[in-house]
Design a protein around this motif. Structure first.
Motif, mmCIF file in Angstrom:
data_model
loop_
_atom_site.group_PDB
_atom_site.id
_atom_site.type_symbol
_atom_site.label_atom_id
_atom_site.label_comp_id
_atom_site.label_asym_id
_atom_site.label_seq_id
_atom_site.Cartn_x
_atom_site.Cartn_y
_atom_site.Cartn_z
ATOM 1 N N ARG A 204 0.874 -1.254 -0.167
ATOM 2 C CA ARG A 204 0.055 -0.110 0.024
ATOM 3 C C ARG A 204 0.874 1.182 -0.018
ATOM 4 N NH1 ARG A 204 -4.025 0.248 4.689
ATOM 5 N NH2 ARG A 204 -4.824 1.790 3.186
ATOM 6 N N GLN A 205 2.020 1.116 0.412
ATOM 7 C CA GLN A 205 3.091 2.207 0.563
ATOM 8 C C GLN A 205 3.941 2.490 -0.970
ATOM 9 O OE1 GLN A 205 5.071 2.094 4.179
ATOM 10 N NE2 GLN A 205 3.494 3.554 5.025
ATOM 11 N N ARG A 206 4.300 3.508 -1.098
ATOM 12 C CA ARG A 206 5.185 3.599 -2.250
ATOM 13 C C ARG A 206 6.469 4.267 -1.750
ATOM 14 N NH1 ARG A 206 1.874 0.986 -4.026
ATOM 15 N NH2 ARG A 206 0.434 1.607 -5.875
ATOM 16 N N ALA A 207 7.670 3.823 -2.209
ATOM 17 C CA ALA A 207 9.004 4.232 -1.777
ATOM 18 C C ALA A 207 9.228 5.395 -2.877
ATOM 19 C CB ALA A 207 10.158 3.299 -1.942
ATOM 20 N N LEU A 208 9.752 6.385 -2.340
ATOM 21 C CA LEU A 208 9.822 7.668 -3.422
ATOM 22 C C LEU A 208 11.514 7.952 -3.853
ATOM 23 C CD1 LEU A 208 7.417 10.023 -1.898
ATOM 24 C CD2 LEU A 208 7.141 8.683 -3.736
ATOM 25 N N THR A 209 11.877 8.069 -4.911
ATOM 26 C CA THR A 209 13.142 8.527 -5.086
ATOM 27 C C THR A 209 12.937 9.610 -6.193
ATOM 28 O OG1 THR A 209 13.299 6.880 -6.821
ATOM 29 C CG2 THR A 209 14.213 6.344 -4.700
ATOM 30 N N ILE A 210 14.075 10.524 -5.884
ATOM 31 C CA ILE A 210 13.996 11.677 -6.976
ATOM 32 C C ILE A 210 14.821 11.160 -8.301
ATOM 33 C CG2 ILE A 210 16.181 12.574 -6.156
ATOM 34 C CD1 ILE A 210 14.829 15.584 -6.479
ATOM 35 N N THR A 211 14.464 11.777 -9.266
ATOM 36 C CA THR A 211 15.093 11.357 -10.607
ATOM 37 C C THR A 211 16.136 12.240 -10.846
ATOM 38 O OG1 THR A 211 13.610 12.796 -11.979
ATOM 39 C CG2 THR A 211 12.780 10.517 -11.814
ATOM 40 N N ALA A 212 16.912 12.144 -11.867
ATOM 41 C CA ALA A 212 17.996 12.718 -12.213
ATOM 42 C C ALA A 212 17.408 14.344 -12.702
ATOM 43 C CB ALA A 212 19.051 12.221 -13.170
ATOM 44 N N ALA A 213 16.400 14.311 -13.464
ATOM 45 C CA ALA A 213 15.517 15.441 -14.013
ATOM 46 C C ALA A 213 15.319 16.289 -12.709
ATOM 47 C CB ALA A 213 14.343 15.001 -14.857
#
Length: 159
Positions: free
Chosen positions: A94-103
């Motif tokens: 139910r949860q989402r791990a977030l990562t910032i993209t290069a953009a």
């Protein structure tokens, strides 16, 4: 009545009204200095994500001080813009791990001069010592009243 209080007949004696006006001014200056690619809340979420990679949407919302439904919407918009990626957490689907993209990283880097100009411009009416005092007092006011918020700010990892 304490000497700091009046009948509050003048709206500009109400701290909440002045804080709301300050927020309006800050948002207007934000768009002047930072452009329109991100809203102030999107910027805050992306900036916090850069400092907390791999966090989930709920935790990112909490450290940004916004409610979880708004946080989910903001994350979806940032994902649509290609600035972050959301991935299902294997042990909690139910949860989402977030990562910032290069953009996303490039955009934040490009926005640093605008953020610096925004801070200088917003605080310009105050002397150097007054700026430090204002930020100290504003931080104290926000921290002391945190639990009164509809979306209290939580420290990273305090879940």
């Amino acid at each position: 009545m304490p000497h700091t209080e009046s009948k509050l007949e003048d709206l500009y004696e109400h701290p909440g009204h002045l804080l709301r006006r300050a927020q309006q001014i800050s948002v207007s200056m934000f768009y002047d200095e930072m452009g329109s690619e991100l809203t102030p809340v999107q910027y805050a979420m992306l900036r916090n994500l850069a400092g907390h990679p791999g966090t989930d949407q709920v935790s990112l919302s909490a450290v940004t001080g916004i409610d979880t439904s708004t946080g989910a919407t903001v994350c979806a918009r940032l994902e649509e813009k290609g600035l972050l990626e959301r991935k299902v957490i294997p042990h909690n689907r139910r949860q989402r791990a977030l990562t910032i993209t290069a953009a996303g990283e490039r955009l934040l880097e490009d926005l640093v001069p605008g953020a610096q100009r925004l801070r200088r411009r917003l605080l310009a009416p105050l002397s150097g010592p007054e700026q430090l005092q204002f930020m100290e007092l504003l931080t104290r006011l926000v921290n002391a009243n945190n639990e009164q918020s509809r979306a209290p700010l939580s420290a990273p990892g305090s879940d």
